[in-house]
Every structure is written in structure tokens, then in C-alpha cells.
Design a protein around this motif. Structure first.
Motif, short mmCIF file in Angstrom:
data_model
loop_
_atom_site.label_atom_id
_atom_site.label_comp_id
_atom_site.label_asym_id
_atom_site.label_seq_id
_atom_site.Cartn_x
_atom_site.Cartn_y
_atom_site.Cartn_z
N ILE A 16 -6.69 -11.06 1.56
CA ILE A 16 -5.29 -11.39 1.33
C ILE A 16 -4.48 -10.98 2.55
CG2 ILE A 16 -5.43 -11.30 -1.19
CD1 ILE A 16 -4.29 -8.44 -1.03
N ASP A 17 -3.31 -11.58 2.70
CA ASP A 17 -2.45 -11.27 3.85
C ASP A 17 -1.28 -10.40 3.43
OD1 ASP A 17 -0.75 -13.03 2.53
OD2 ASP A 17 -0.86 -14.57 4.08
N PHE A 20 1.12 -11.74 0.74
CA PHE A 20 0.64 -11.53 -0.63
C PHE A 20 0.92 -10.10 -1.07
CE2 PHE A 20 -2.36 -10.30 -3.84
CZ PHE A 20 -2.44 -11.40 -4.67
N TYR A 24 3.27 -8.99 -4.10
CA TYR A 24 2.59 -8.28 -5.20
C TYR A 24 3.26 -6.95 -5.52
CZ TYR A 24 -1.48 -5.97 -7.48
OH TYR A 24 -2.31 -5.30 -8.32
N ARG A 52 -5.88 -9.04 7.55
CA ARG A 52 -6.20 -9.33 6.16
C ARG A 52 -6.78 -8.08 5.52
NH1 ARG A 52 -3.70 -13.08 7.64
NH2 ARG A 52 -4.12 -15.29 7.39
N LYS A 55 -8.67 -7.82 -1.43
CA LYS A 55 -7.78 -7.69 -2.58
C LYS A 55 -8.14 -6.46 -3.40
CE LYS A 55 -5.84 -10.28 -6.41
NZ LYS A 55 -5.94 -11.50 -7.22
#
Length: 72
Positions: A16-17, A20, A24, A52, A55
Motif C-alpha cells: 500500500i502507499d 492509503f 486509513y 510502499r 498492509k
């Protein structure tokens, strides 16, 4: 040693970047980069100029923060 590609692992634990992560959590990217610098947030996986995170690592970090705040 060469890394092997495992599509199952990638699907279950995507990279994920920062967009995100900030969406979140509701926190800013500046705050997260400060935490990274202080060793309090997982270091990014660098892909060229992009950063990145797995997650699962971000979710684990978040769960630990929740647990810590409830103990205080």
C-alpha cells in the motif's frame, strides 16, 4: 539468492502507499514520515522513487497503537 514471486502472498498482503495509509488513519503523511525517522513506524519498501508498505505491517502497527492507548 533470488526472491520468488508468490501471487497468493501478494493478494493476501498487498503493498500500500502513503495515500492509503493517510486515508486509513486520518493522519498526515508528514506525521508518518516523522515516525519513520524516529523508528516508530515500519520503514518503507522503496520501489524506484515510490514508497510502499505491506498492509499487514501497517495494520499490526495500528493494532499496537490501539492496545497501547487503552492501557494508558
Amino acid at each position: 539468492m533470488t526472491a520468488t514471486y508468490n501471487p497468493v502472498l501478494c493478494a493476501e498482503d498487498p503493498l500500500i502507499d502513503m495515500t492509503f495509509i493517510t486515508t486509513y488513519t486520518g493522519m498526515t503523511d508528514k506525521w508518518f514520515y516523522k515516525l519513520i525517522q524516529d523508528g516508530e513506524f515500519p520503514k518503507p519498501i522503496k520501489l524506484g522513487r515510490s514508497s510502499r508498505w505491506y498492509k499487514s505491517e501497517v495494520e499490526s502497527w495500528m493494532q499496537q497503537r490501539i492496545a497501547d492507548s487503552r492501557r494508558a
